[in-house]
Write an enzyme that holds these catalytic residues in place. Sequence first.
Site, PDB file in Angstrom:
ATOM      1  N   HIS A  12      44.670  40.447  38.968  1.00 25.24           N
ATOM      2  CA  HIS A  12      43.230  40.440  38.726  1.00 25.24           C
ATOM      3  C   HIS A  12      42.987  39.899  37.316  1.00 25.24           C
ATOM      4  CE1 HIS A  12      42.676  43.756  41.940  1.00 25.24           C
ATOM      5  NE2 HIS A  12      42.394  42.572  42.446  1.00 25.24           N
ATOM      6  N   GLY A  59      42.443  33.711  44.501  1.00 28.98           N
ATOM      7  CA  GLY A  59      42.399  34.878  45.388  1.00 28.98           C
ATOM      8  C   GLY A  59      41.105  35.044  46.165  1.00 28.98           C
ATOM      9  N   ASP A  64      44.231  35.113  48.613  1.00 29.47           N
ATOM     10  CA  ASP A  64      44.741  36.411  49.075  1.00 29.47           C
ATOM     11  C   ASP A  64      45.119  36.333  50.554  1.00 29.47           C
ATOM     12  OD1 ASP A  64      44.328  37.529  46.560  1.00 29.47           O
ATOM     13  OD2 ASP A  64      42.376  38.364  47.086  1.00 29.47           O
ATOM     14  N   ASP A  84      43.730  45.635  38.740  1.00 28.11           N
ATOM     15  CA  ASP A  84      42.878  46.234  37.712  1.00 28.11           C
ATOM     16  C   ASP A  84      42.198  47.454  38.317  1.00 28.11           C
ATOM     17  OD1 ASP A  84      41.077  46.939  35.759  1.00 28.11           O
ATOM     18  OD2 ASP A  84      39.879  45.119  35.905  1.00 28.11           O
ATOM     19  N   HIS A  91      36.301  41.258  46.365  1.00 29.84           N
ATOM     20  CA  HIS A  91      37.238  40.971  47.459  1.00 29.84           C
ATOM     21  C   HIS A  91      38.239  42.114  47.621  1.00 29.84           C
ATOM     22  CE1 HIS A  91      40.534  39.406  44.718  1.00 29.84           C
ATOM     23  NE2 HIS A  91      39.503  39.490  43.914  1.00 29.84           N
ATOM     24  N   ASP A  94      40.361  42.317  50.671  1.00 30.12           N
ATOM     25  CA  ASP A  94      41.514  41.422  50.696  1.00 30.12           C
ATOM     26  C   ASP A  94      42.720  42.086  50.038  1.00 30.12           C
ATOM     27  OD1 ASP A  94      39.793  39.511  51.784  1.00 30.12           O
ATOM     28  OD2 ASP A  94      39.319  38.680  49.818  1.00 30.12           O
ATOM     29  N   ARG A 100      48.342  46.652  52.935  1.00 28.27           N
ATOM     30  CA  ARG A 100      48.627  47.021  54.326  1.00 28.27           C
ATOM     31  C   ARG A 100      49.724  46.144  54.914  1.00 28.27           C
ATOM     32  NH1 ARG A 100      47.427  45.257  59.221  1.00 28.27           N
ATOM     33  NH2 ARG A 100      47.342  46.746  60.910  1.00 28.27           N
TER      34      ARG A 100
END
Length: 145
Positions: A12, A59, A64, A84, A91, A94, A100
Site C-alpha cells: 500500500h 493494484g 491485485d 497499511d 479496493h 481485492d 483468501r
Amino acid sequence: MNSNKRIGLIAHDARKAALRDFVRTHASKLRAHELVATGTTGRMIAEETGLEVRRFSSGPLGGDQQMGALIAEGGLDILIFFTDPMTTMPHDVDVKALVRLCTLYNVVLACNQASADFVLASTHFDAPYERAVPDYERYINREIS
C-alpha cells in the site's frame, strides 16, 4: 516449489518505502528468484534496487486481480504484501481476495516486515519445498440442489 521461488511484491502507498527498504536489504538473496509486483510498487523496486521485476497494473487498476490470477494458476510461491492497517482502502475487497487465495492454495503470505524476514530466513527459502496443495475436486463435483 523449486529452489527458485516466484515471489509477489505488493505494498500500500504508506508502506511502499518499507517494502523498498526490505527489498534493498535482501536484494542479494532476492536476485536469484523471480519477482512479480503490482505496477507502482514494481516500478519503484526495479528503479531503486536494480532488480528485475515483472510488473502488473497498479493494484487498484487490476494489478491485485492479476496477482490473484497468478496465485490461482499456481504461478506464485510467496506473496509479500506490506499492508497499511491505518488506512481504509477503496479496493479492500481485492486485498481480502488475495489473502483468501493464498489461504486456499497454501501460498506463503507475509503482510509485514517481521513475517517477510522470517520467510527469507527459513531453510525452505532457497531449497525445494513440497507444498501441500489442497484437492478441491470433491467440492467442485458436489451435488447442487
